[in-house]
Design a protein around this motif. Structure first.
Motif, mmCIF file in Angstrom:
data_model
loop_
_atom_site.group_PDB
_atom_site.id
_atom_site.type_symbol
_atom_site.label_atom_id
_atom_site.label_comp_id
_atom_site.label_asym_id
_atom_site.label_seq_id
_atom_site.Cartn_x
_atom_site.Cartn_y
_atom_site.Cartn_z
ATOM 1 N N ASN B 64 0.855 -1.192 0.000
ATOM 2 C CA ASN B 64 0.000 0.000 0.000
ATOM 3 C C ASN B 64 0.883 1.231 0.000
ATOM 4 O O ASN B 64 1.555 1.512 0.982
ATOM 5 N N SER B 65 0.856 1.957 -1.093
ATOM 6 C CA SER B 65 1.661 3.173 -1.162
ATOM 7 C C SER B 65 0.995 4.260 -0.305
ATOM 8 O O SER B 65 -0.191 4.529 -0.470
ATOM 9 N N PRO B 66 1.741 4.846 0.621
ATOM 10 C CA PRO B 66 1.083 5.814 1.516
ATOM 11 C C PRO B 66 0.815 7.153 0.842
ATOM 12 O O PRO B 66 1.736 7.772 0.320
ATOM 13 N N PRO B 67 -0.443 7.600 0.839
ATOM 14 C CA PRO B 67 -0.709 8.935 0.288
ATOM 15 C C PRO B 67 -0.208 10.023 1.244
ATOM 16 O O PRO B 67 0.073 9.748 2.398
#
Lengths: 186, 191
Positions: B64-67
């Motif tokens: 999960n790429s962190p926004p």
């Protein structure tokens, strides 16, 4: 088509030199751009919501006691249990890492949680209760083992709440909540 | 002597033929290989999370790429919020006995039975007020025409050696400042 011997003799064999300098310029510019904009540190995240206290009215409305799957981190083992005794308690003794230090057995934990997920496929919450001395590294490892489904894991079918269609589960227990934020352990 | 040498070298330089051409083909080959490698492993990030030198992040399997969100960094020595050093830990007496040094919060830095970090709470509240003021001014509204509520998301980047005791005090403080979701950052494991 074959050429006549006379025309073959007349063919021009002069050397053609391609000017590679502009191409070299373009390549150097592209490599510089890529290296400048590239993210060398690839970050990922695990999300955890702040625990909420549910009201007594809500609890009374439930037809059966909730699972409230809880994972307690002890000094020598991990304990998987439910405060409402929906599952038998499971103890997973610590193992040792490659340096010989004791570490939680993430593989066995994952397997045990997988079995619970098969019994309760629509359950998504897990209450994590680490000890005060548990390191961030361990906590991330525990959340990983509780959330992440491996490609080799058996398929668990869950019902999509919105569409009502059965589909394979993408995560094990996606909502990991810290159960002892108020510091009731040492 | 040096003068003679320079004359000799200048003479030597003249010996290079005018039609000399540098062979660029092999260099082109190398550059193309580098370019292909870079394109293959190219990854960009939409967030602007910075890090501090010396921090060792744990490794996670999640993808999960962190926004972008408000960002807090916990090192074994200090807490940094949005690039401002908020609290510095003190070294406990364990280091004097030759044990691994341990860090803890000063007693005067906390309240509510040592659970809430005062300076961090002030910084988080200030950030929340700022975010709410921005949302008031923003044209984005919900279906009832009210400004969008504060999302209360806090990205936490901690050193792998940081203990849960510190982490939960940070989360408790953030919860008191109405932050409701914690995104714990880690390094992505190579697939």
């Amino acid at each position: 088509m074959l050429k006549r011997p006379s025309s073959r003799r007349r063919s021009n064999h002069s050397e053609v030199n391609v000017n590679l300098v502009p191409m070299l310029d373009a390549l150097v510019t592209m490599i510089s751009f890529l290296m400048y904009t590239m993210a060398f540190l690839s970050l990922t995240m695990v999300e955890s919501p702040l625990p909420m206290v549910s009201s007594e009215e809500n609890q009374q409305q439930l037809k059966e006691p909730p699972l409230q799957l809880t994972l307690t981190v002890n000094e020598n083992d991990l304990l998987i249990w439910s405060p409402f005794d929906r599952i038998p308690q499971t103890t997973i003794p610590n193992t040792t890492d490659k340096d010989g230090n004791p570490t939680p057995d993430f593989l066995k934990l994952h397997d045990a949680l997988l079995e619970i997920k098969k019994q309760f496929p629509n359950e998504t919450k897990l209450v994590l209760m680490p000890k005060a001395y548990s390191s961030y590294d361990r906590i991330i490892g525990l959340i990983d083992a509780s959330q992440h489904l491996e490609k080799t894991d058996p398929v668990i079918v869950v019902k999509n709440k919105e569409t009502g269609v059965d589909e394979p589960a993408k995560t094990l227990f996606s909502e990991v909540v810290f159960g002892n934020l108020l510091g009731d352990d040492k | 002597m040096a003068f003679r040498k320079s004359i000799r070298s200048r003479r030597g330089r003249r010996k290079i033929h005018k039609d000399f051409e540098l062979q660029l083909t092999s260099m082109m080959d190398i550059l193309v290989i580098i370019l292909v490698f870079l394109l293959k492993s190219y990854s960009t990030s939409t967030n602007s999370f910075s890090t501090v030198p010396g921090i060792k992040l744990p490794i996670s399997k999640t993808d999960n790429s962190p926004p972008d969100s408000l960002h807090l960094i916990i090192t074994p020595q200090a807490i940094t919020f949005e690039s401002n050093r908020i609290v510095e830990f003190v070294q406990t007496a364990d280091a004097l006995n030759g044990n691994e040094p341990k860090y803890d919060l000063k007693t005067e830095d906390t309240d509510e039975n040592g659970m809430r970090i005062k300076l961090l709470f002030s910084a988080l509240e200030e950030a929340r007020n700022k975010a709410e003021a921005l949302r008031q001014k923003s044209p984005a509204r919900d279906k009832d025409g009210n400004p969008l509520p504060f999302d209360g998301i806090l990205a936490i980047q901690a050193d792998k050696a940081v203990k849960y005791d510190i982490l939960r005090k940070v989360m408790y403080t953030a919860g008191a400042a109405q932050f409701r979701v914690f995104r714990m950052l880690a390094m992505k494991q190579d697939q």
